[in-house]
Design a protein around this motif. Structure first.
Motif, mmCIF file in Angstrom:
data_model
loop_
_atom_site.group_PDB
_atom_site.id
_atom_site.type_symbol
_atom_site.label_atom_id
_atom_site.label_comp_id
_atom_site.label_asym_id
_atom_site.label_seq_id
_atom_site.Cartn_x
_atom_site.Cartn_y
_atom_site.Cartn_z
ATOM 1 N N THR A 186 -5.746 -1.244 -2.088
ATOM 2 C CA THR A 186 -5.268 -1.656 -3.414
ATOM 3 C C THR A 186 -6.349 -1.483 -4.475
ATOM 4 N N ASP A 187 -7.622 -1.586 -4.075
ATOM 5 C CA ASP A 187 -8.727 -1.423 -5.039
ATOM 6 C C ASP A 187 -8.803 -0.011 -5.604
ATOM 7 N N VAL A 188 -8.444 0.993 -4.800
ATOM 8 C CA VAL A 188 -8.662 2.390 -5.202
ATOM 9 C C VAL A 188 -7.365 3.107 -5.582
ATOM 10 N N LEU A 189 -6.288 2.366 -5.819
ATOM 11 C CA LEU A 189 -5.054 3.022 -6.249
ATOM 12 C C LEU A 189 -5.308 3.842 -7.516
ATOM 13 N N PRO A 190 -4.774 5.055 -7.582
ATOM 14 C CA PRO A 190 -5.030 5.908 -8.760
ATOM 15 C C PRO A 190 -4.564 5.297 -10.066
ATOM 16 N N SER A 191 -3.477 4.501 -10.022
ATOM 17 C CA SER A 191 -2.931 3.970 -11.267
ATOM 18 C C SER A 191 -2.167 2.695 -10.983
ATOM 19 N N ALA A 192 -2.195 1.784 -11.933
ATOM 20 C CA ALA A 192 -1.383 0.581 -11.828
ATOM 21 C C ALA A 192 0.054 0.832 -12.263
ATOM 22 N N HIS A 193 0.338 2.049 -12.742
ATOM 23 C CA HIS A 193 1.668 2.330 -13.282
ATOM 24 C C HIS A 193 2.746 2.319 -12.199
ATOM 25 N N ASP A 194 2.442 2.857 -11.023
ATOM 26 C CA ASP A 194 3.465 2.966 -9.971
ATOM 27 C C ASP A 194 2.836 2.646 -8.623
ATOM 28 N N SER A 195 2.539 1.375 -8.417
ATOM 29 C CA SER A 195 1.866 0.947 -7.190
ATOM 30 C C SER A 195 2.731 1.172 -5.966
ATOM 31 N N GLY A 196 4.074 1.063 -6.106
ATOM 32 C CA GLY A 196 4.947 1.295 -4.955
ATOM 33 C C GLY A 196 4.802 2.709 -4.422
ATOM 34 N N LYS A 197 4.775 3.691 -5.341
ATOM 35 C CA LYS A 197 4.625 5.083 -4.916
ATOM 36 C C LYS A 197 3.244 5.339 -4.324
ATOM 37 N N ASP A 198 2.201 4.847 -4.995
ATOM 38 C CA ASP A 198 0.837 5.100 -4.525
ATOM 39 C C ASP A 198 0.563 4.404 -3.194
ATOM 40 N N MET A 199 1.090 3.198 -3.023
ATOM 41 C CA MET A 199 0.917 2.510 -1.747
ATOM 42 C C MET A 199 1.675 3.230 -0.643
ATOM 43 N N ALA A 200 2.807 3.858 -0.989
ATOM 44 C CA ALA A 200 3.545 4.632 0.007
ATOM 45 C C ALA A 200 2.740 5.851 0.452
ATOM 46 N N VAL A 201 2.081 6.524 -0.512
ATOM 47 C CA VAL A 201 1.216 7.647 -0.162
ATOM 48 C C VAL A 201 0.070 7.167 0.721
ATOM 49 N N TRP A 202 -0.504 6.049 0.358
ATOM 50 C CA TRP A 202 -1.604 5.483 1.145
ATOM 51 C C TRP A 202 -1.134 5.111 2.551
ATOM 52 N N HIS A 203 0.095 4.598 2.645
ATOM 53 C CA HIS A 203 0.627 4.171 3.939
ATOM 54 C C HIS A 203 0.813 5.346 4.901
ATOM 55 N N VAL A 204 0.991 6.548 4.363
ATOM 56 C CA VAL A 204 1.114 7.732 5.220
ATOM 57 C C VAL A 204 -0.141 7.923 6.065
ATOM 58 N N SER A 205 -1.283 7.445 5.579
ATOM 59 C CA SER A 205 -2.517 7.564 6.358
ATOM 60 C C SER A 205 -2.460 6.775 7.654
ATOM 61 N N MET A 206 -1.514 5.827 7.766
ATOM 62 C CA MET A 206 -1.308 5.120 9.025
ATOM 63 C C MET A 206 -0.145 5.709 9.806
ATOM 64 N N THR A 207 0.957 6.028 9.117
ATOM 65 C CA THR A 207 2.147 6.468 9.825
ATOM 66 C C THR A 207 2.016 7.873 10.394
ATOM 67 N N LEU A 208 1.323 8.767 9.692
ATOM 68 C CA LEU A 208 1.168 10.129 10.190
ATOM 69 C C LEU A 208 0.383 10.155 11.511
ATOM 70 N N PRO A 209 -0.796 9.521 11.604
ATOM 71 C CA PRO A 209 -1.495 9.493 12.895
ATOM 72 C C PRO A 209 -0.701 8.772 13.978
ATOM 73 N N GLN A 210 0.082 7.770 13.573
ATOM 74 C CA GLN A 210 0.877 7.004 14.534
ATOM 75 C C GLN A 210 1.899 7.882 15.246
ATOM 76 N N GLN A 211 2.322 8.939 14.597
ATOM 77 C CA GLN A 211 3.297 9.838 15.203
ATOM 78 C C GLN A 211 2.608 11.006 15.914
ATOM 79 N N ILE A 212 1.541 11.543 15.330
ATOM 80 C CA ILE A 212 0.868 12.706 15.910
ATOM 81 C C ILE A 212 0.116 12.340 17.177
ATOM 82 N N ALA A 213 -0.639 11.242 17.134
ATOM 83 C CA ALA A 213 -1.541 10.900 18.237
ATOM 84 C C ALA A 213 -0.809 10.645 19.554
ATOM 85 N N PRO A 214 0.228 9.768 19.593
ATOM 86 C CA PRO A 214 0.888 9.524 20.877
ATOM 87 C C PRO A 214 1.564 10.766 21.446
#
Length: 396
Positions: free
Chosen positions: A361-389
């Protein structure tokens, strides 16, 4: 510059005040806001802990590791795409209940349907039905998670996000802990599938309801301008040159999760085939539980400490501990050794997770659309979660 007590969801949407400007959230308020994390992580702690790996030995007895990896890959599409759609839609939601609540409620309902279909598929030993139920569960849970990811930037002032992240880490780890314990040491995933899925669904729904009821929201006044999807999808690319902090947090989190999910889904098979435990499900559940107990302890303090000393020192120290324990773990040939390494690993992992959300949350590019930016950030967890197993399953 946007005042600290105002949240602006998008440049073409009206600015929203914090629901409680200047309010100092109590521990109980933080716990209630983080309730969804307990329910969600109870669900995934149970399924990813021992339920899926145990049940796959009956659903695909000849090739359970590879099929389990395929199941994870099957859930990759909703886990990657749905947050990127549901997040910005919740940014623009003008429902009387608020921007996030309708999506969280709808996502939880969809997740419950998916759990029911998985239980039905397992009861008749139908692998296609089980896969379909898992797909529906991924769809529902990711809708809820995408909307919920915008709650902390919406509600909590900057100077309290470290504490909020710490409480979220505690609820995440305890939820995962109890999910793993209940479905490995108390209930048998193979013979008590019905009660297990009923318990998972009940906990997921109850704690999600607690968060929905207790989290303050400011309604977005309508009408809102039409959503330009073409412009939105172009905006998903966040230029690392313009936002290097966000890029580094995204990359390092993805690498951390990649390492974690190469191992975690197959812990039961390691305990069974390498250590030679007589009751692998219970032994794996015990190891997982010990890791999570340690993670809960360090997670409780990590977020608050990072508010005082900064995020990076905590992240660096925790990452070094995790890396060292991962190098030792392959040499464990007894449960005692595995539990000792797991305990120290858990201390590092809990500290990392406690700061992870606050750093994001500290490094979000903009406060304008936190839902979108947090979704992009969340991909950093979901993408490895699918590739690794999937990769690890093919290798195994």
């Amino acid at each position: 510059m946007t005042p600290p007590d105002v949240v602006t969801p998008e440049p073409d949407l009206p600015s929203l005040p914090l629901p409680r400007p200047g309010h100092r959230f109590t521990a109980f308020e933080h716990l209630r806001m983080a309730g969804y994390w307990f329910g969600s992580n109870f669900l995934w702690g149970a399924l990813l802990g021992t339920v899926l790996s145990s049940q796959m030995t009956r659903l695909a007895p000849g090739d359970n590791a590879a099929v389990l990896g395929l199941l994870y890959a099957f859930g990759a599409f909703p886990a990657l795409v749905i947050p990127l759609i549901a997040g910005p839609l919740s940014d623009r939601c003008t429902h009387p209940m608020g921007r996030r609540r309708p999506y969280v409620i709808g996502g939880i309902a969809g997740g419950l349907v998916g759990l029911g279909l998985m239980a039905l598929g397992y009861s008749v030993l139908s692998l296609p039905a089980f896969f379909f139920g898992y797909l529906v569960l991924q769809l529902g849970s990711n809708v809820a998670l995408a909307a919920y990811s915008g709650v902390i930037p919406d509600v909590v002032p900057d100077d309290q996000r470290g504490v909020a992240s710490g409480f979220m880490a505690v609820m995440s780890q305890t939820g995962t802990l109890f999910g793993a314990l209940m479905t490995s040491l108390v209930l048998d995933p193979k013979t008590q599938a019905g009660p297990i899925y009923l318990l998972i669904g009940a906990v997921f729904a109850i704690f999600g309801f607690v968060t929905v009821r207790s989290t303050p929201e400011v309604r977005l006044p309508g009408p809102v301008p039409p959503f330009d999807w073409r412009k939105y999808f172009r905006s998903l690319w966040i230029d690392p040159k313009q936002h290097p902090d966000f890029a580094w947090v995204w990359i390092t989190r993805a690498l951390m999760m990649l390492g974690f999910y190469l191992i975690q889904p197959y812990l039961l098979y390691f305990v069974r085939d390498v250590i030679g435990a007589k009751e692998p499900a219970k032994s794996a559940g015990l190891a997982f539980a010990l890791i999570l107990v340690a993670a809960t302890i360090s997670g409780y303090f990590g977020g608050a400490i990072s508010d005082r000393v900064g995020r990076k020192p905590v992240v660096i120290g925790a990452s070094l501990v995790i890396a060292a324990m991962c190098l030792l773990f392959p040499f464990c040939r007894s449960m005692e050794a595995a539990l000792g390494v797991g305990l120290i690993f858990g201390l590092g992992y809990g500290a990392y997770i406690s700061v992870d959300w606050a750093l994001g949350t500290d490094v979000l590019p903009s406060a304008h659309d936190s839902g979108k930016d947090m979704a992009v950030w969340h991909v950093s967890m979901t993408l490895p979660q699918q590739i690794a197993p999937f990769t690890a399953g093919m290798v195994l």
